[in-house]
Scaffold this motif. Structure first.
Motif, PDB file in Angstrom:
ATOM      1  N   GLY A  11      -0.410  -7.728  -1.152  1.00 49.57           N
ATOM      2  CA  GLY A  11       0.037  -6.690  -1.860  1.00 49.57           C
ATOM      3  C   GLY A  11       1.063  -7.153  -2.929  1.00 49.57           C
ATOM      4  O   GLY A  11       2.158  -6.341  -3.171  1.00 49.57           O
ATOM      5  N   ALA A  12       1.279  -8.529  -3.322  1.00 51.03           N
ATOM      6  CA  ALA A  12       2.291  -8.601  -4.109  1.00 51.03           C
ATOM      7  C   ALA A  12       2.178  -7.868  -5.558  1.00 51.03           C
ATOM      8  O   ALA A  12       3.634  -7.808  -6.146  1.00 51.03           O
ATOM      9  CB  ALA A  12       2.560 -10.318  -4.560  1.00 51.03           C
ATOM     10  N   VAL A  13       1.177  -7.549  -6.089  1.00 56.88           N
ATOM     11  CA  VAL A  13       1.293  -6.774  -7.212  1.00 56.88           C
ATOM     12  C   VAL A  13       0.655  -5.415  -6.895  1.00 56.88           C
ATOM     13  O   VAL A  13      -0.744  -5.435  -6.668  1.00 56.88           O
ATOM     14  CB  VAL A  13       0.412  -7.569  -8.207  1.00 56.88           C
ATOM     15  N   PRO A  14       1.265  -4.465  -6.976  1.00 58.09           N
ATOM     16  CA  PRO A  14       0.848  -3.136  -6.645  1.00 58.09           C
ATOM     17  C   PRO A  14      -0.488  -2.600  -7.656  1.00 58.09           C
ATOM     18  O   PRO A  14      -0.589  -3.019  -8.585  1.00 58.09           O
ATOM     19  CB  PRO A  14       1.988  -1.948  -6.952  1.00 58.09           C
ATOM     20  N   ARG A  50       5.402   3.030  -6.434  1.00 57.16           N
ATOM     21  CA  ARG A  50       6.623   3.940  -5.787  1.00 57.16           C
ATOM     22  C   ARG A  50       6.725   3.515  -4.404  1.00 57.16           C
ATOM     23  O   ARG A  50       7.995   3.479  -4.081  1.00 57.16           O
ATOM     24  CB  ARG A  50       6.199   5.232  -6.210  1.00 57.16           C
ATOM     25  N   ARG A  51       5.998   3.389  -3.528  1.00 58.33           N
ATOM     26  CA  ARG A  51       5.874   3.058  -2.309  1.00 58.33           C
ATOM     27  C   ARG A  51       7.085   1.775  -1.935  1.00 58.33           C
ATOM     28  O   ARG A  51       7.802   1.532  -1.069  1.00 58.33           O
ATOM     29  CB  ARG A  51       4.661   3.032  -1.295  1.00 58.33           C
ATOM     30  N   LEU A  52       6.470   0.982  -2.695  1.00 62.04           N
ATOM     31  CA  LEU A  52       7.418  -0.524  -2.822  1.00 62.04           C
ATOM     32  C   LEU A  52       8.802  -0.251  -3.211  1.00 62.04           C
ATOM     33  O   LEU A  52       9.670  -0.913  -2.701  1.00 62.04           O
ATOM     34  CB  LEU A  52       6.716  -1.472  -3.840  1.00 62.04           C
ATOM     35  N   ALA A  53       8.919   0.583  -3.957  1.00 59.65           N
ATOM     36  CA  ALA A  53      10.266   1.135  -4.583  1.00 59.65           C
ATOM     37  C   ALA A  53      11.192   1.655  -3.280  1.00 59.65           C
ATOM     38  O   ALA A  53      12.198   1.324  -3.092  1.00 59.65           O
ATOM     39  CB  ALA A  53      10.249   2.010  -5.789  1.00 59.65           C
TER      40      ALA A  53
END
Length: 306
Positions: free
Chosen positions: A11-14, A21-24
């Motif tokens: 999942g390194a690149v959404p 946004r979840r990564l944010a």
């Protein structure tokens, strides 16, 4: 090949804006919770010398990884390095947990292309009207932009990275490097104190709190560095030098200097300006670990404001 097509192992690149946004939320909220937990831990069990050493050591390594690696090396190609040194810069920057290399560099290059305009991902310009317009702009420039940034066509901004196998491999393993940045102080804390409490202190202070503090400094260059401070150079944007942040940003807060000459490896344009990253790059050059280092002209002041 587009960024959308880059293998997103782990999942390194959404794949979508929703995933971004979840990564944010993870990027902003988890370190903040960790910092609060570190304060609670210190209040209960104290703040030890080992805690301080792990916080300071990990902060320095990852701050250099962000400013020297993600920023000056990968974003601006201010110097050259062999694959092993490239990997070291990439891992150190990734352990800061500010996003994978491709995301960080693409966002920063877009920032330079459209600084302080509507297309700038994190300009702190006032948003809307009323008494809170400037405050809303500051929050957006600091961390709010992470929740609204759209992926777009990043590939056109990072073709050099997409063609570099070393960089893309590090990018794919982003979450592994973040975990490594948490594991190192945890293990060292346990070994140096020979206790579970030392390991917890290492995780909280050398890991999560360190990420939180470095985030505030890096994002502060985006927000404060385009709002308050001195402007010795005539630039087309509102970039400013924020001297008080220079030690914590390892030289990154000489932001007006940087926007005046973004391709330089050194932000120190006056003898009194502290630029730890520039000094480290100079040391690596002396050791022949980096080359083609771009420096300011003699005197260091191009188009200064009179």
């Amino acid at each position: 090949m587009t960024v959308d097509a880059v293998p997103a192992r782990g999942g390194a690149v959404p794949d979508t804006d929703a995933q971004a946004r979840r990564l944010a939320y993870l990027t902003v909220c988890v370190p903040a919770a960790g910092f609060a937990a570190a304060l609670a831990w210190a209040f209960t069990y104290g703040f030890t010398l080992v805690d301080g050493l792990l916080l300071g050591g990990m902060y320095l390594v990852t701050a250099l990884g962000v400013e020297g690696g993600l920023h000056r090396f990968f974003s601006h190609r201010a110097f050259s390095a062999r694959p092993a040194v490239t990997a070291a810069w990439g891992v150190a920057g990734s352990m800061a947990a500010q996003g994978p290399i491709v995301f960080w560099v693409a966002t920063h290059r877009i920032h330079h292309a459209f600084t302080d305009t509507d297309r700038d991902p994190h300009s702190p310009r006032p948003i809307g009207d009323g008494r809170f317009a400037r405050l809303r702009g500051l929050w957006h420039g600091h961390a709010g932009w992470l929740f609204t940034v759209r992926r777009g066509n990043w590939s056109k901004h990072v073709p050099d990275l997409l063609g570099d196998r070393t960089v893309m491999r590090i990018n794919e393993l982003y979450f592994a490097w973040v975990l490594l940045g948490l594991a190192i102080p945890t293990v060292l804390g346990g070994l140096l104190t020979w206790s579970a409490g030392g390991a917890v202190g290492g995780l909280l202070w050398g890991g999560l709190a360190r990420i939180f503090l470095l985030d505030q400094v890096t994002w502060g260059v985006n927000s404060i560095g385009h709002t308050l401070g001195r402007r010795p150079y005539r630039t087309r944007d509102n970039s400013r030098n924020v001297a008080v942040l220079a030690p914590l940003s390892v030289g990154g807060s000489w932001h007006n200097n940087h926007h005046a000459r973004p391709s330089l490896a050194h932000n120190r344009h006056a003898f009194w300006q502290l630029d730890v990253t520039g000094a480290v790059i100079g040391l690596l050059e002396a050791l022949r670990l980096v080359s083609d280092v771009r420096r300011p002209r003699p005197g260091g002041r191009d188009n200064p404001r009179s």
